[in-house]
Design an enzyme around this catalytic site. Structure first.
Site, PDB file in Angstrom:
ATOM      1  N   CYS A   2      37.760 -27.978  12.556  1.00 51.76           N
ATOM      2  CA  CYS A   2      38.462 -29.175  13.025  1.00 51.76           C
ATOM      3  C   CYS A   2      39.059 -28.852  14.260  1.00 51.76           C
ATOM      4  O   CYS A   2      38.954 -27.768  15.004  1.00 51.76           O
ATOM      5  CB  CYS A   2      39.462 -29.308  12.295  1.00 51.76           C
ATOM      6  SG  CYS A   2      39.323 -29.852  10.726  1.00 51.76           S
ATOM      7  N   ARG A  27      33.231 -28.842  16.931  1.00 50.28           N
ATOM      8  CA  ARG A  27      34.276 -28.060  15.680  1.00 50.28           C
ATOM      9  C   ARG A  27      34.223 -28.978  14.431  1.00 50.28           C
ATOM     10  O   ARG A  27      34.958 -28.170  13.434  1.00 50.28           O
ATOM     11  CB  ARG A  27      35.613 -27.942  16.507  1.00 50.28           C
ATOM     12  CG  ARG A  27      35.525 -27.088  17.503  1.00 50.28           C
ATOM     13  CD  ARG A  27      37.171 -27.121  17.993  1.00 50.28           C
ATOM     14  NE  ARG A  27      37.810 -26.266  16.879  1.00 50.28           N
ATOM     15  CZ  ARG A  27      37.819 -24.950  16.940  1.00 50.28           C
ATOM     16  NH1 ARG A  27      37.408 -24.284  17.982  1.00 50.28           N
ATOM     17  NH2 ARG A  27      38.680 -24.514  16.040  1.00 50.28           N
ATOM     18  N   TRP A  74      36.380 -31.315   9.692  1.00 52.82           N
ATOM     19  CA  TRP A  74      35.362 -30.804   9.011  1.00 52.82           C
ATOM     20  C   TRP A  74      35.893 -30.339   8.010  1.00 52.82           C
ATOM     21  O   TRP A  74      36.610 -29.453   7.640  1.00 52.82           O
ATOM     22  CB  TRP A  74      35.091 -29.630  10.078  1.00 52.82           C
ATOM     23  CG  TRP A  74      33.989 -28.648   9.368  1.00 52.82           C
ATOM     24  CD1 TRP A  74      33.998 -27.344   8.510  1.00 52.82           C
ATOM     25  CD2 TRP A  74      32.448 -28.809   9.472  1.00 52.82           C
ATOM     26  NE1 TRP A  74      32.902 -27.129   8.201  1.00 52.82           N
ATOM     27  CE2 TRP A  74      32.051 -27.916   8.521  1.00 52.82           C
ATOM     28  CE3 TRP A  74      31.705 -29.823  10.105  1.00 52.82           C
ATOM     29  CZ2 TRP A  74      30.533 -27.695   8.434  1.00 52.82           C
ATOM     30  CZ3 TRP A  74      30.200 -29.751   9.904  1.00 52.82           C
ATOM     31  CH2 TRP A  74      29.796 -28.695   9.187  1.00 52.82           C
ATOM     32  N   ASN A 100      44.379 -27.879  11.807  1.00 54.62           N
ATOM     33  CA  ASN A 100      43.447 -27.122  11.879  1.00 54.62           C
ATOM     34  C   ASN A 100      43.562 -25.848  10.939  1.00 54.62           C
ATOM     35  O   ASN A 100      44.497 -25.187  11.421  1.00 54.62           O
ATOM     36  CB  ASN A 100      43.163 -26.926  13.129  1.00 54.62           C
ATOM     37  CG  ASN A 100      41.589 -26.000  13.524  1.00 54.62           C
ATOM     38  OD1 ASN A 100      40.986 -25.952  12.336  1.00 54.62           O
ATOM     39  ND2 ASN A 100      41.412 -25.641  14.349  1.00 54.62           N
ATOM     40  N   GLY A 101      42.832 -25.536  10.114  1.00 50.44           N
ATOM     41  CA  GLY A 101      42.901 -24.494   9.042  1.00 50.44           C
ATOM     42  C   GLY A 101      43.001 -24.744   7.912  1.00 50.44           C
ATOM     43  O   GLY A 101      42.610 -25.728   7.288  1.00 50.44           O
ATOM     44  N   GLU A 488      13.457 -13.164   7.235  1.00 44.66           N
ATOM     45  CA  GLU A 488      14.396 -13.730   7.923  1.00 44.66           C
ATOM     46  C   GLU A 488      14.071 -13.457   9.413  1.00 44.66           C
ATOM     47  O   GLU A 488      14.369 -14.267  10.489  1.00 44.66           O
ATOM     48  CB  GLU A 488      15.748 -13.759   7.547  1.00 44.66           C
ATOM     49  CG  GLU A 488      16.902 -14.314   8.297  1.00 44.66           C
ATOM     50  CD  GLU A 488      16.646 -15.792   8.676  1.00 44.66           C
ATOM     51  OE1 GLU A 488      15.831 -16.362   8.186  1.00 44.66           O
ATOM     52  OE2 GLU A 488      17.614 -16.248   9.540  1.00 44.66           O
ATOM     53  N   LYS A 492      13.375 -16.036  12.637  1.00 45.65           N
ATOM     54  CA  LYS A 492      14.257 -16.045  13.740  1.00 45.65           C
ATOM     55  C   LYS A 492      13.351 -15.936  15.079  1.00 45.65           C
ATOM     56  O   LYS A 492      13.585 -16.633  16.124  1.00 45.65           O
ATOM     57  CB  LYS A 492      15.321 -15.150  13.820  1.00 45.65           C
ATOM     58  CG  LYS A 492      16.700 -15.278  13.041  1.00 45.65           C
ATOM     59  CD  LYS A 492      17.504 -16.687  13.179  1.00 45.65           C
ATOM     60  CE  LYS A 492      16.987 -17.788  12.774  1.00 45.65           C
ATOM     61  NZ  LYS A 492      17.320 -18.110  11.408  1.00 45.65           N
ATOM     62  N   GLU A 495      11.229 -18.921  15.527  1.00 48.97           N
ATOM     63  CA  GLU A 495      11.786 -20.225  15.908  1.00 48.97           C
ATOM     64  C   GLU A 495      12.298 -20.161  17.321  1.00 48.97           C
ATOM     65  O   GLU A 495      11.994 -21.407  17.854  1.00 48.97           O
ATOM     66  CB  GLU A 495      13.158 -20.250  14.954  1.00 48.97           C
ATOM     67  CG  GLU A 495      12.642 -20.818  13.671  1.00 48.97           C
ATOM     68  CD  GLU A 495      14.115 -20.726  13.046  1.00 48.97           C
ATOM     69  OE1 GLU A 495      14.504 -21.587  12.209  1.00 48.97           O
ATOM     70  OE2 GLU A 495      14.990 -19.922  12.907  1.00 48.97           O
ATOM     71  N   HIS A 511      -3.144  -3.408   2.438  1.00 52.39           N
ATOM     72  CA  HIS A 511      -4.038  -4.493   1.949  1.00 52.39           C
ATOM     73  C   HIS A 511      -4.377  -5.541   2.789  1.00 52.39           C
ATOM     74  O   HIS A 511      -4.608  -6.708   2.453  1.00 52.39           O
ATOM     75  CB  HIS A 511      -3.341  -4.999   0.684  1.00 52.39           C
ATOM     76  CG  HIS A 511      -2.684  -3.863  -0.666  1.00 52.39           C
ATOM     77  ND1 HIS A 511      -3.763  -3.427  -1.235  1.00 52.39           N
ATOM     78  CD2 HIS A 511      -1.582  -3.386  -0.706  1.00 52.39           C
ATOM     79  CE1 HIS A 511      -3.144  -2.183  -2.072  1.00 52.39           C
ATOM     80  NE2 HIS A 511      -1.884  -2.367  -1.697  1.00 52.39           N
ATOM     81  N   LYS A 608      17.754 -29.192  13.391  1.00 55.75           N
ATOM     82  CA  LYS A 608      18.536 -28.529  12.771  1.00 55.75           C
ATOM     83  C   LYS A 608      18.734 -29.010  11.178  1.00 55.75           C
ATOM     84  O   LYS A 608      18.875 -28.069  10.402  1.00 55.75           O
ATOM     85  CB  LYS A 608      20.041 -28.787  13.177  1.00 55.75           C
ATOM     86  CG  LYS A 608      21.045 -28.205  12.418  1.00 55.75           C
ATOM     87  CD  LYS A 608      21.157 -26.630  13.086  1.00 55.75           C
ATOM     88  CE  LYS A 608      22.413 -25.769  12.499  1.00 55.75           C
ATOM     89  NZ  LYS A 608      21.732 -24.594  12.112  1.00 55.75           N
TER      90      LYS A 608
HETATM   91  C1  G6P Z   1      15.461 -26.447   9.190  1.00 54.48           C
HETATM   92  C2  G6P Z   1      16.233 -25.567  10.142  1.00 54.48           C
HETATM   93  C3  G6P Z   1      16.517 -24.231   9.782  1.00 54.48           C
HETATM   94  C4  G6P Z   1      16.961 -24.250   8.410  1.00 54.48           C
HETATM   95  C5  G6P Z   1      16.158 -25.230   7.249  1.00 54.48           C
HETATM   96  C6  G6P Z   1      16.888 -25.447   6.134  1.00 54.48           C
HETATM   97  O1  G6P Z   1      14.109 -26.001   9.292  1.00 54.48           O
HETATM   98  O2  G6P Z   1      15.652 -25.356  11.547  1.00 54.48           O
HETATM   99  O3  G6P Z   1      17.330 -23.589  10.481  1.00 54.48           O
HETATM  100  O4  G6P Z   1      17.110 -23.102   7.533  1.00 54.48           O
HETATM  101  O5  G6P Z   1      15.850 -26.521   7.835  1.00 54.48           O
HETATM  102  O6  G6P Z   1      18.174 -26.358   6.353  1.00 54.48           O
HETATM  103  P1  G6P Z   1      19.476 -26.562   5.517  1.00 54.48           P
HETATM  104  O7  G6P Z   1      20.392 -27.244   6.070  1.00 54.48           O
HETATM  105  O8  G6P Z   1      18.854 -27.065   4.114  1.00 54.48           O
HETATM  106  O9  G6P Z   1      19.975 -24.981   5.244  1.00 54.48           O
END
Ligand code: G6P
Length: 613
Positions: A2, A27, A74, A100-101, A488, A492, A495, A511, A608
């Site tokens: 927030c 925020r 938020w 906020n909090g 993961e 990263k 991406e 394999h 995103k």
């Molecule tokens: C997109 C984003 C990823 C994320 C995925 C799932 O591909 O670029 O960073 O992990 O969506 O998003 P979600 O909001 O469902 O966790």
């Protein structure tokens, strides 16, 4: 999270407040509001939606008040709605508050105030604050001649949790009172006008002179004066700081990119995820779930369904759920799950993970499970998001807004929350010895400080990134949860650095993929499971023999001389080790991307939140 802003001066407060909120939207952005004082009355304008919506609210542009407080929300307690938006007022409309909090003991305080005749209009924790101030204003034994300040102090004395608070009152129309604990707040000083904000960027275009409030400090801010008081309301002087940031770097709190800021926020975001869900010696608390021992005993499988990083968090969660609860867990990609007629019935529990709560495939996969009679739980970071409105139950990671496209702090919080959920289920089922659960609790509580230890020295990772950023391909290897985190780490890297990479279960190397290993190919090994150390080392030996350049991330005593680079991380239970081992991988992807001069926060072709199939 927030964001909050405050203004007192000679100009109309509203445009200054809205302008400040706009630069704090990172925020939080599910609802916004302002309060000012006109004709000895508090006027509040607020609604659900983004800050820009404020401009459309009836009469907002005609407000002339020269003092005001504002908030962009938020949601933590209560869905995003007009009623739950800040500012909140007490019943007699003498005090308006933005906060906020999280007030952890708000239920108890609410019951107390109800017993004194107060009523509540929202589901928020915040609304207890203005009512408590009013209560003490009328009934308190005042400890300072400024009755406004004294009432705020008495009210704040009852609050447990974290807060940054601003209060205004038509009974004291020239003052904003501010106080904070574990939540940021700054006061900006200018000529004949002063400002308050939860973060510097909100007011950086008006002043470069700031007081940075400390915990349990009170500020009384008027047009020509700013006074500070300690927790006993003893006045004292504070140093003014001159801050020469530009507005955009300030939003990132001095970090070059949101991704780096979010990586460094992880000690705190993990703390927020743990919240008050458990403490040592006490069972886990999930008020937000109505799952009984009978129900858990009746199910024969659990699906975890998600996309991208959230799905990889699910893979780590599978290990801890299976280990503690002895129920088979299948992790599936939402876009696959929804089209392959998965075997689901009322004996299936389906857990959906989505940071944004808006991913189309994950939502569709959840609807499918409901149609087939399964119970559904959503794990999300965004209160009131679409998936949480569809699921039978929703539990939140509380990691704060994640702005960078590449997910970092959401991933670690998702694993932590899945682990706490697994402990809760195991406690209900009696499926795991209590001392094992207790040990895991202790390890989870230690995670924030262990993450911090890794973040305290990133030089080795930066050195390695410098050496390898021109590579075309990289490989990530691991076994068990180390394989989950390898996936993961590889995601990263792809991406944000656009380097081709693959993650393999280390035992699978022979394999096929080993055919791709040649001189100078980079292989990153993750080794955190004591039982698998020797086997993982042997797999890495196989690539070293074929000329690979190796980086190993480990919490075990391994012979450093075998490998080009070794990053040591703290030890923890292997089921939650991805929370630690992912940190160097996130940093590696980040620094490689920076070395290549790429836009880390907005990588090409990616969004995103993927709200289409
Ligand atoms: C997109 C984003 C990823 C994320 C995925 C799932 O591909 O670029 O960073 O992990 O969506 O998003 P979600 O909001 O469902 O966790």
């Amino acid at each position: 999270m927030c964001g909050i802003v405050g203004y007192v001066g000679t100009k109309k407060a509203t445009p200054i407040l809205i302008n400040g909120l706009l630069s704090l939207e990172y925020r939080g952005y599910d609802s916004a509001g302002i309060a000012t004082i006109e004709n000895k009355k508090i006027i509040v304008k607020k609604d659900k939606g983004r800050v820009n919506n404020l401009y459309n609210l009836d009469g907002i542009n005609n407000l002339n008040g020269t003092i005001g407080i504002a908030h962009t929300r938020w949601a933590t307690h209560g869905k995003p709605s007009k009623e739950n938006s800040h500012p909140h007022m007490d019943n007699s409309q003498n005090f308006a508050v933005v906060h906020n909090g999280i007030i952890e003991n708000y239920r108890k305080l609410k019951d107390f105030l109800i017993s004194k005749g107060y009523s509540f209009l929202s589901e928020t924790d915040t609304e207890v604050i203005p009512n408590l101030i009013d209560y003490y204003f009328k009934n308190g034994v005042h400890i300072h001649e400024d009755k406004f300040l004294s009432s705020v102090k008495l009210a704040v004395g009852d609050l447990e949790g974290s807060y940054a608070i601003e209060v205004i009152s038509p009974l004291f129309p020239d003052e904003i009172i501010v106080v904070r604990k574990n939540s940021p707040l700054v006061v900006g000083k200018a000529n004949g006008e002063n400002f308050v904000a939860s973060d510097i960027p909100a007011i950086l275009s008006y002043t470069k002179n700031f007081y940075l409030l400390d915990d349990n400090e009170f500020g009384v801010v008027s047009k020509d004066n700013i006074k500070f008081f300690d927790n006993n309301l003893k006045q004292y002087e504070k140093n003014l700081k001159n801050i020469e940031w530009d507005a955009s770097s300030a939003e990132k709190e001095g970090f070059e990119d949101f991704m780096l800021k979010e990586i460094f926020e992880q000690p705190n975001s993990i703390r927020e995820t743990i919240g008050s869900r458990f403490s040592l010696g006490k069972p886990c608390v999930f008020d937000d779930l109505d799952i009984s021992k009978e129900y858990l005993s009746s199910i024969n499988k659990i699906y975890i369904v998600a996309c991208g990083t959230a799905m990889y968090a699910g893979l780590a969660g599978k290990t801890v759920l299976e280990k503690l609860c002895k129920i088979p867990v299948t992790v599936d990609i939402a876009s696959e799950f929804r089209y392959r007629n998965p075997l689901i019935d009322d004996k299936t529990l389906c857990i959906y993970i989505s940071q944004s709560g808006e991913t189309a495939d994950t939502i569709a996969a959840l609807k499918l499970a409901k149609l087939n009679g399964a119970k559904t739980i959503a794990i999300s970071n965004v209160i009131g998001s679409s998936i949480t409105r569809e699921a039978d139950y929703s539990i939140y990671t509380h990691a704060g807004p994640e702005i960078a496209v590449a997910s970092t702090k959401a991933y670690t919080s998702q694993i932590v929350l899945l682990s706490i959920l697994a402990m809760h289920f195991a406690e209900l089922l009696g499926s795991c010895p209590l001392n094992e659960i207790e040990n895991l609790k202790s390890d989870i509580l230690d995670l924030p400080s262990k993450v911090q230890t890794i973040l305290d020295d990133t030089t080795k990772i930066q050195d390695f990134a410098k050496q390898v950023y021109t590579q075309k391909d990289m490989f990530f290897l691991g076994r068990g949860t180390d394989y989950a985190v390898a996936l993961e780490g590889s995601l990263k890297l792809k991406e944000i650095s656009y380097i081709h990479s693959e993650a393999y279960a280390a035992g699978e190397l022979k394999h096929g993929p080993i055919a791709l290993i040649e001189n100078n190919v980079v292989v990153i090994g993750i080794i955190t499971d004591e039982k698998l150390v020797e086997k993982s080392i042997s797999n890495l030996q196989e690539v070293i023999t074929r000329g690979a350049k190796t980086l190993v991330i480990t919490n075990q005593n391994i012979p450093n001389s075998h490998f080009d680079f070794v990053i040591n991380i703290p030890k923890t239970d292997s089921v939650i080790s991805p929370v630690l081992s992912v940190i160097p991988l996130q940093l590696l992807a980040y620094y490689i991307s920076k070395n290549k001069g790429l836009d880390v926060d907005k990588p090409r072709n990616l969004a995103k939140s993927v709200t289409v199939e």
